[in-house]
Design an enzyme around this catalytic site. Sequence first.
Site, PDB file in Angstrom:
ATOM      1  CB  SER A   1      40.854 -17.016  21.045  1.00  0.00           C
ATOM      2  OG  SER A   1      40.377 -17.739  19.996  1.00  0.00           O
TER       3      SER A   1
ATOM      4  CB  CYS B   1      45.125 -18.427  16.586  1.00  0.00           C
ATOM      5  SG  CYS B   1      43.521 -17.945  16.828  1.00  0.00           S
TER       6      CYS B   1
ATOM      7  CG  ASP C   1      40.516 -21.136  17.610  1.00  0.00           C
ATOM      8  OD1 ASP C   1      40.296 -21.150  17.239  1.00  0.00           O
ATOM      9  OD2 ASP C   1      40.879 -20.419  19.120  1.00  0.00           O
TER      10      ASP C   1
ATOM     11  CD1 TRP D   1      38.045 -14.667  12.180  1.00  0.00           C
ATOM     12  CD2 TRP D   1      38.953 -16.475  14.365  1.00  0.00           C
ATOM     13  NE1 TRP D   1      39.174 -14.255  13.205  1.00  0.00           N
ATOM     14  CE2 TRP D   1      39.914 -14.722  15.063  1.00  0.00           C
ATOM     15  CE3 TRP D   1      39.166 -17.217  14.967  1.00  0.00           C
ATOM     16  CZ2 TRP D   1      40.577 -14.353  15.577  1.00  0.00           C
ATOM     17  CZ3 TRP D   1      40.205 -16.436  16.169  1.00  0.00           C
ATOM     18  CH2 TRP D   1      40.849 -15.511  16.001  1.00  0.00           C
TER      19      TRP D   1
END
Length: 616
Positions: free
Chosen positions: A398, A568, A613, A615
């Site tokens: 990012s 995020c 966003d 992961w």
Amino acid sequence: VVPLSTASRDPSFINRMKKTKKNVAVFYGSQTGTAEEFAGRLARDCIRYGLKGFAVDPEECEMEELTRMGEVESSFALFCLATYGEGDPTDNAQEFFDWLQEDHDLSELRYAVFGLGNKTYEHFNAMGIFVDKRLEEMGAVRLCTAGMGDDDANIEEDFVTWRETLWPAVCEHFGIESVGEEGVMRQYTLEKHEDINQNEIFTGEPTRLNSLTQQKPPYDAKNPYMSSVKVNRELHKGGDRSCMHIEFDISGSRIRYEAGDHVAVYATNDPSMVEEIAHLLNVNLDEVFTLNNVDDEAAKKHPFPCPTTYRTALLHYVDITHPPRTNVLHDIIDYASDPKDREFLTRITASAGKKEFAEWVTESHRDILQILKDLPSLKPPLDHLCELLPRLHARYYSISSSPKEHPERIHITAVLVDYHSKIDRRIKGVATNWLATKIPNGPDGPRVPIYVRKSPFRLPFKTTTPVIMIGPGTGLAPFRGFIQERHHAKAEGKPIGDTVLFSGCRKKSEDYIYQEELEGYEGDGTLSQLNMAFSRDQAQKVYVQHLIKQKSESVWNLLNDGAHLYVCGDARHMAHDVDMVLHEIVEKNGNMTQSQAKDFIKGLRNKGRYACDVWS
Ligand code: FMN
């Protein structure tokens, strides 16, 4: 030089099936190659049943021809489809996904689906589930229950297990039997080049020969920009972990980005690992070779850019650090000269050996080098290993800057992946460890191949719309860009809405990244709230979700004022816990039932007011 994929290929897959007498089309929706690899393996399986299969990229053919599958006798289609983002298809399956929204007559189609996903995401395998259901609704005949691969556990095992149900179902449906035993079939043949012009050899370019030395915009995945690293500094003040602030120079490149976008980095494997593999297999790393697909019709002529040297292949093109999948070890069994090693590999790669494989390979983090060391009689030819190992992919970060404040630089914020596994094996992330060596050393700095990938993660259009940003650790990265964006608007005299940050780390004195900047933004009013959770600064663990809960009322009021929410970072724990707390807040402060709160939050997502966003 033969291009990697033939652009002039006939987009009619039905024509191609007829021309080359193929009867099984294996479509893949893949971003990082797993689904593509599985599709290739299914296509190869076909030979065992007297069928002819081929892997097809849905983006490169006319998917509406699925309505005409009846034109090819005894034909069927298989789908390996990964899910991304918030239950979205991969880029190459987007058009197919859109096409499925309309009604079509698919009564001539027989099919089976294997979905690739990850259970830590809310929309687990959404794409695979959708396609499996939608094809049936439109009249297609399902050959077997869809497989649901979970990349958080062992997706290879899920795939192999599903395949064990697929082929018997296919045999039953078509009244066929297996025609051969399970011999190893190579997809590529080796061609050696004794006498070749140096300029014709790939040296790490992802697609086009010489693209890294003769740079021409526009830059993208196939043509990355060699950006000079201008800054690479440590952000942690203490502790045993490292977090890097890196700045890539993009001046003169015509690259544009927006706060919230990702930057992809093509990293290189550790040269000492490459040397060790070559030493164990007694290979000259500078030998030049090409791997040619045995299937003339295949979209991929070579597994990676060829001709190239073994050194380049191992440094740039194949993944040598992840524990290999079962099929890799299965296909190299015969190269072990010691019967004990052969027996062992046969046992752990058989379906009954899944548990042992998981323990010895996956959970123990044994990479191919470690396996070659532990089984000294195992000597696969390096070209076969290069064929079997997956491609080394670009890594995405990012972007942690705003082009408004840094038009000529792209910043990233990356934690160095370097730790000891449960059984004390050292695990080193390929890209971050390689980036750690990229220290600016002069006006031109070390150069790194990058490109920008657009993201839907965006600030609201109006600067006055309130935003709540939730990102602990390096989850702060895109929000640093967002805050810079608002800071810039404010400096231009524009009114800005509430800008609220929830972030955190372990200890304020050690890993509080960008502390001075954030406190500065709080001081000058860019940030209306700076909420930091320091998990290890007191006896009880404090995380972002606890602070959000403490600020329930303020969060609720902001949501009522039209705030956009952003999350995020870690998908497994953080994003999930934050989501739970948000549901609680809406339920309690909004006086709603559980199901009303659920609908309310769903509404936020649908309106693009709750974006993730994340992961894992
Ligand atoms: N899996 C899901 O089931 N649902 C998701 O929403 C989802 N989002 C993802 C987002 C990112 C950024 C990444 C890296 C993975 C995500 N996954 C999700 C997991 C992938 O689908 C899974 O790892 C899959 O094996 C990737 O296949 P590919 O290598 O063919 O692209």
